[in-house]
Design a protein around this motif. Structure first.
Motif, PDB file in Angstrom:
ATOM      1  N   CYS A 220       0.841  -1.211   0.000  1.00  0.00           N
ATOM      2  CA  CYS A 220       0.000   0.000   0.000  1.00  0.00           C
ATOM      3  C   CYS A 220       0.872   1.255   0.000  1.00  0.00           C
ATOM      4  CB  CYS A 220      -0.915   0.003   1.218  1.00  0.00           C
ATOM      5  SG  CYS A 220      -2.217  -1.255   1.156  1.00  0.00           S
ATOM      6  N   ASP A 224       0.822   4.223  -2.794  1.00  0.00           N
ATOM      7  CA  ASP A 224       0.581   5.631  -2.429  1.00  0.00           C
ATOM      8  C   ASP A 224       1.705   6.523  -2.928  1.00  0.00           C
ATOM      9  OD1 ASP A 224      -1.933   5.941  -0.935  1.00  0.00           O
ATOM     10  OD2 ASP A 224      -1.063   4.477   0.408  1.00  0.00           O
ATOM     11  N   GLY A 229      -4.153   5.334  -4.624  1.00  0.00           N
ATOM     12  CA  GLY A 229      -4.729   4.994  -3.330  1.00  0.00           C
ATOM     13  C   GLY A 229      -5.819   3.955  -3.476  1.00  0.00           C
ATOM     14  N   LYS A 261      -3.201   8.163   5.131  1.00  0.00           N
ATOM     15  CA  LYS A 261      -3.339   8.536   3.720  1.00  0.00           C
ATOM     16  C   LYS A 261      -4.727   9.108   3.404  1.00  0.00           C
ATOM     17  CE  LYS A 261       0.820   7.327   2.994  1.00  0.00           C
ATOM     18  NZ  LYS A 261       1.831   8.376   2.813  1.00  0.00           N
TER      19      LYS A 261
END
Length: 578
Positions: A220, A224, A229, A261
């Motif tokens: 992840c 990002d 995302g 995030k």
């Protein structure tokens, strides 16, 4: 078009031809012409241009095929798929002699990248693997996956993702390297296909399905950094699998990343995280934390979950990370002001900045929020560590005046603080008050009080306090009994130490070295040397080390009894031990 044919060693060979194919009629006539000259069975089947091209190439004794010819073959394959829509069998018949490289396969796939040709691209992917005995690399897999996702053929894309992840998992045992390799390939082929970000959601959801979760947070993070995302649905899918697994702790790392995030949770997220808290046995604790701050039992799962996350970071020493997440939660209004103020005060206290903590507290009061037992306990804990018992007592009086209810952590701070500064009567009173409220001290706090009492000649009072706690279900440890044994040794009560020893045996607790040393010394002081020797042998049998004071006491006792041989033996043992 120009076609040059020469006759050499009884073989007709195509030496050169133009950049585009002639009509099928032309090639049929050319095939008949060649067959009339060369009676080789392989030429009887030449009908299409690509076949004639390749067979002619076979007779040029290894001469390399011009680049334009290769491109023409690839174009013909693409046209056969996109325009003619040839079936698997027709492709096999038409291109039976074609042998493509992985790079050429990828070029064909890219030419078929538009959604209208996605099914033909998938057909070619499988056909080339089957008919050419070709083992697709990660790149061709990922290009095909991008094409399928772009065309919304999610079921087919997921099948290919599962295939490549299962293969890679068997090779890399589900490591970070495995996930990153596939992810890097997907990222690398994203632009050339003109793909859609949902491909990465599908990738992570497939990882969840296959229980590949160890390195998901790293994945992840990579996404990002590249501007991709995940959706809250993908996060929920991953969180659900993590919560169901034996690695529930991963839930909190992923949720922390999610908030960091700015992908904010929904009710499904909160339900998963509440189940994780229950599985970890922490749900009641954080329901209590929220109640102490908020003033009432909370039924909102989001409040409990977000409090848990920030509290856990601060409590674990990650104060900066906790404050960063708290700020983002406040911006999205997913945590109440009362809880945020209280957590900030806790953070300032943990950082040792009490002045800043009080400033936040005053700001909290100015905004109309009342103090709470959680905040008061934070201050009490800080002042106890500093030994400022007068401040501690003032805060306790303030809590009582405002009707705040102290809880187990409050009393543990008080017992430790008072014991450490010599306020033993106050420490015992707080322990008694705690018991009346149906609470039990922590073993650490109680042992500290018992140790100080026993050192001060108050072993009996400590023992009486233990008796009361045992009736309420308190579970003492080896250190509790060791402190009491040392206290009774000082008082010369060997019988009570022996009772403690048998009580430990009953509770399946193994006496530590300090306990046995105290017991041996106490027995020697009462002239019970034979029993002291027995416990010395027990101590050594358990691989524990007798203290030098224990040896000296035993030696002196044996000399008093006239046992010089045994005393000499113990002297030699003591020298060896040192």
């Amino acid at each position: 078009m120009i076609l040059c044919i020469s006759y050499c060693s009884r073989r007709w060979i195509i030496l050169n031809f133009g950049c585009s194919f002639a009509s099928d009629v032309f090639w049929e006539r050319m095939a008949k012409f060649l067959l009339s000259k060369v009676q080789t069975p392989i030429y009887r089947s030449i009908i299409k241009p690509t076949q004639l091209l390749l067979h002619a190439h076979q007779f040029t004794h290894g001469c390399s095929e011009p680049a334009a010819d290769k491109d023409a073959i690839l174009t013909s394959i693409c046209d056969s798929l996109s325009k003619d829509g040839l079936s698997w069998d027709s492709l096999t018949q038409k291109f039976s002699s074609v042998h493509l490289t992985i790079h050429q396969v990828e070029k064909v796939l890219i030419q078929l990248k538009e959604p209208i040709n996605a099914k033909q691209a998938l057909k070619f992917f499988h056909w080339s693997a089957h008919n050419m005995n070709l083992q697709h690399g990660m790149s061709s897999y990922c290009i095909t996956i991008h094409i399928l996702v772009k065309a919304r053929l999610f079921k087919d894309a997921k099948a290919l993702l599962e295939s490549i992840l299962v293969n890679k998992k068997s090779m890399h045992d589900g490591s970070v390297e495995m996930l990153n390799n596939v992810l890097d390939s997907l990222l690398g082929s994203y632009e050339v296909v003109g793909s859609t970000p949902f491909v990465f959601d599908l990738f992570m959801q497939t990882c969840a399905k296959l229980r590949i979760i160890d390195s998901v947070v790293d994945g992840c993070q990579v996404l990002d950094e590249r501007g991709f995302g995940l959706s809250v649905i993908s996060y929920n899918t991953l969180l659900h699998v993590m919560q169901k697994s034996e690695k529930t702790y991963l839930v909190w790392s992923l949720y922390e990343h999610m908030i960091d995030k700015r992908t904010y949770p929904n009710e499904v997220t909160y339900r998963i995280l509440v189940r994780a808290l229950g599985k970890e046995g922490r749900l009641k604790r954080f329901l209590d934390v929220v109640e102490r701050i908020h003033g009432k039992r909370c039924s909102l799962p989001g409040m409990v979950v977000n409090t848990c996350l920030v509290f856990g970071l601060i409590d674990g020493g990650k104060v900066g990370e906790g404050m960063n997440l708290l700020k983002k939660m406040l911006q999205k209004n997913i945590i109440p002001d009362t809880i945020s103020f209280s957590l900030v005060i806790m953070a300032k206290v943990r950082m040792g900045d009490l002045d800043a903590a009080w400033e936040v507290y005053e700001e909290m009061r100015k905004r109309g929020f009342e103090g709470n037992s959680f905040v008061s306990t934070s201050f009490i804990g800080a002042y106890c560590k500093q030994g400022k018992i007068e401040e501690v007592m003032r805060l306790m009086r303030e809590m009582d005046d405002l009707g705040m209810k102290p809880y187990d952590e409050t009393f543990n701070h008080l017992i430790e603080g008072c014991s450490g500064t010599g306020y033993l009567d106050e420490s015992l009173k707080f322990c008694e008050r705690m018991v009346k409220m149906g609470l039990l001290p922590s073993p650490l706090a109680f042992n500290m009080m018992v140790g100080k009492l026993c050192s001060d000649g108050e072993a009996k009072r400590a023992d009486e306090a233990l008796t009361v706690l045992l009736e309420m279900g308190f579970v003492p440890d080896e250190n509790t009994y060791s402190h009491l044994a040392n206290g009774y040794m000082t008082l010369g009560d060997v019988e009570r130490i022996l009772k403690l020893y048998y009580e430990m045996e009953y509770r399946s607790l193994s006496p530590c070295s300090a306990f046995l040393n105290s017991l041996i010394i106490a027995l020697c002081r009462h002239g019970r040397v034979r029993e002291a020797d027995e416990f010395l042998n027990l101590l050594k049998a358990r691989s524990l080390i007798p203290g030098s004071h224990t040896y000296k006491t035993l030696i002196a006792s044996h000399l008093e009894k006239g046992n010089k041989t045994r005393a000499q033996q113990l002297c030699e043992e003591m020298v060896e031990m040192s």
